[in-house]
Design an enzyme around this catalytic site. Structure first.
Site, PDB file in Angstrom:
ATOM      1  N   ASP A 110      40.600  35.818  39.058  1.00  0.00           N
ATOM      2  CA  ASP A 110      40.241  34.435  38.427  1.00  0.00           C
ATOM      3  C   ASP A 110      39.434  33.934  39.626  1.00  0.00           C
ATOM      4  O   ASP A 110      39.434  33.120  40.310  1.00  0.00           O
ATOM      5  CB  ASP A 110      41.047  33.226  37.937  1.00  0.00           C
ATOM      6  CG  ASP A 110      41.865  33.906  36.548  1.00  0.00           C
ATOM      7  OD1 ASP A 110      41.693  34.393  35.840  1.00  0.00           O
ATOM      8  OD2 ASP A 110      42.706  32.572  36.569  1.00  0.00           O
ATOM      9  N   GLU A 115      38.647  32.795  34.211  1.00  0.00           N
ATOM     10  CA  GLU A 115      39.396  31.662  33.384  1.00  0.00           C
ATOM     11  C   GLU A 115      38.124  30.786  32.380  1.00  0.00           C
ATOM     12  O   GLU A 115      37.729  29.989  33.510  1.00  0.00           O
ATOM     13  CB  GLU A 115      40.365  30.809  34.076  1.00  0.00           C
ATOM     14  CG  GLU A 115      41.306  29.790  32.885  1.00  0.00           C
ATOM     15  CD  GLU A 115      41.826  28.708  33.639  1.00  0.00           C
ATOM     16  OE1 GLU A 115      42.877  29.211  34.823  1.00  0.00           O
ATOM     17  OE2 GLU A 115      42.209  28.087  32.715  1.00  0.00           O
ATOM     18  N   LYS A 139      39.392  35.036  29.943  1.00  0.00           N
ATOM     19  CA  LYS A 139      41.307  34.507  29.600  1.00  0.00           C
ATOM     20  C   LYS A 139      40.502  33.742  28.853  1.00  0.00           C
ATOM     21  O   LYS A 139      40.718  32.372  30.028  1.00  0.00           O
ATOM     22  CB  LYS A 139      42.264  35.612  30.687  1.00  0.00           C
ATOM     23  CG  LYS A 139      41.795  34.402  31.669  1.00  0.00           C
ATOM     24  CD  LYS A 139      43.520  35.281  32.862  1.00  0.00           C
ATOM     25  CE  LYS A 139      43.228  34.791  33.718  1.00  0.00           C
ATOM     26  NZ  LYS A 139      43.626  33.270  34.097  1.00  0.00           N
ATOM     27  N   VAL A 166      43.440  34.159  42.667  1.00  0.00           N
ATOM     28  CA  VAL A 166      44.054  32.958  42.863  1.00  0.00           C
ATOM     29  C   VAL A 166      44.189  32.549  41.397  1.00  0.00           C
ATOM     30  O   VAL A 166      43.508  32.869  40.662  1.00  0.00           O
ATOM     31  CB  VAL A 166      42.746  32.041  43.407  1.00  0.00           C
ATOM     32  CG1 VAL A 166      42.884  32.633  44.302  1.00  0.00           C
ATOM     33  CG2 VAL A 166      41.584  31.509  42.703  1.00  0.00           C
ATOM     34  N   THR A 167      45.339  31.323  40.840  1.00  0.00           N
ATOM     35  CA  THR A 167      45.659  31.013  41.683  1.00  0.00           C
ATOM     36  C   THR A 167      47.007  31.491  42.417  1.00  0.00           C
ATOM     37  O   THR A 167      48.226  31.791  41.293  1.00  0.00           O
ATOM     38  CB  THR A 167      46.747  29.411  42.346  1.00  0.00           C
ATOM     39  OG1 THR A 167      46.836  29.520  40.738  1.00  0.00           O
ATOM     40  CG2 THR A 167      44.844  28.840  42.343  1.00  0.00           C
ATOM     41  N   CYS A 217      47.598  31.693  37.526  1.00  0.00           N
ATOM     42  CA  CYS A 217      47.271  32.587  36.862  1.00  0.00           C
ATOM     43  C   CYS A 217      48.065  33.696  37.255  1.00  0.00           C
ATOM     44  O   CYS A 217      48.247  35.143  36.980  1.00  0.00           O
ATOM     45  CB  CYS A 217      45.923  32.661  37.013  1.00  0.00           C
ATOM     46  SG  CYS A 217      45.509  30.834  36.079  1.00  0.00           S
ATOM     47  N   GLN A 229      65.318  38.950  43.072  1.00  0.00           N
ATOM     48  CA  GLN A 229      66.599  39.476  42.594  1.00  0.00           C
ATOM     49  C   GLN A 229      66.124  41.606  42.273  1.00  0.00           C
ATOM     50  O   GLN A 229      66.153  41.329  41.152  1.00  0.00           O
ATOM     51  CB  GLN A 229      66.606  39.097  41.353  1.00  0.00           C
ATOM     52  CG  GLN A 229      67.625  37.616  40.755  1.00  0.00           C
ATOM     53  CD  GLN A 229      67.376  37.228  40.412  1.00  0.00           C
ATOM     54  OE1 GLN A 229      68.140  37.501  39.032  1.00  0.00           O
ATOM     55  NE2 GLN A 229      66.417  35.789  39.465  1.00  0.00           N
TER      56      GLN A 229
HETATM   57  C1  C5J Z   1      44.211  29.088  37.978  1.00  0.00           C
HETATM   58  C2  C5J Z   1      44.543  26.899  38.123  1.00  0.00           C
HETATM   59  N1  C5J Z   1      43.066  30.567  38.415  1.00  0.00           N
HETATM   60  N2  C5J Z   1      45.107  27.542  38.312  1.00  0.00           N
HETATM   61  N3  C5J Z   1      44.309  28.484  37.040  1.00  0.00           N
HETATM   62  O1  C5J Z   1      45.551  30.017  38.533  1.00  0.00           O
HETATM   63  O2  C5J Z   1      44.268  25.946  36.724  1.00  0.00           O
END
Ligand code: C5J
Length: 225
Positions: free
Chosen positions: A29, A77, A134, A162-163, A167, A207
């Site tokens: 993304d 996204e 996606k 990111v982030t 995601c 872990q």
């Molecule tokens: C992603 C979001 N890419 N934070 N999207 O992390 O909405």
């Protein structure tokens, strides 16, 4: 370096071993709406510099991966222009006046085909690199990523983008449940919230590496040079 030899990268909780022929760089993304001034992320009041610091390390890692001819995958996204894949709950979340699908500064927000939905020029996909669109946070849900990986024999992922806590984390967890190993270079992922970034990385490597490994791009680059 042969594509079927095992490479070891300094990482936490312990060294990450991968075979180049079966390990893809998956960049999550890195879209204009999240990273550029005037995009959706900034419109919501977020500090985009927290994400923009990841551009240069990603650019260097991507160039090195491409130079080797190893597999690269990108995700975005976003939603169909008819918003058919946008859950109503996601549309109204946040109670903002402007939400996904509405007209934003770079076209309709997080809609496929719009300028803001596209990947930033610094990391633009090259010919032959799959781009996975996606509708959710994870890259496996409602996409053909799993099929692409199976068809290409990919078993491991270097996950950047990111982030960190949204995601990237969701994708690493989805990959882990499907039996894939994931390494996350900490300088190549970012969050608008530094504390969530730190915790997101800790959650991955805790872990004994419950979801995967965490490293730094300098360790990946020195291992593959
Ligand atoms: C992603 C979001 N890419 N934070 N999207 O992390 O909405």
């Amino acid at each position: 370096m042969k594509t079927n030899e095992t490479i070891s990268v300094e990482a936490e909780p312990y060294d990450f071993e991968f075979v180049p022929a079966t390990c893809a760089l998956l960049i999550i993304d890195m879209q204009r709406d999240f990273l550029e001034s005037g995009g959706f992320g900034e419109m919501l009041g977020n500090d985009i510099s927290q994400l923009r610091r990841t551009i240069e390390p990603n650019r260097v890692l991507l160039a090195a991966w491409r130079a080797k001819g190893w597999p690269v995958l990108h995700t975005r996204e976003g939603h169909r222009p008819d918003l058919g894949c946008l859950p109503p709950a996601k549309k109204i979340r946040g109670r903002s006046l402007t939400t996904i699908g509405d007209k934003g500064p770079m076209g309709r927000i997080l809609v496929r085909g719009e300028a803001g939905h596209d990947i930033i020029p610094e990391l633009y996909p090259a010919f032959g690199e799959a781009v996975i669109d996606k509708p959710g946070k994870g890259a496996f849900w409602a996409t053909d990523l799993h099929a692409i990986m199976q068809n290409r024999g990919i078993k491991q992922l270097i996950v950047t983008g990111v982030t960190t806590e949204v995601c990237v984390n969701t994708t690493v967890r989805e990959a882990n449940d499907r039996g894939y190993d994931c390494l996350v270079p900490e300088d190549c992922v970012g969050s608008y919230f530094p504390e969530f970034h730190d915790m997101g990385l800790k959650m991955i490597k805790a872990q004994g590496g419950i979801f995967g490994w965490v490293s730094h791009s300098k360790h990946v680059l020195s291992a593959i040079k």
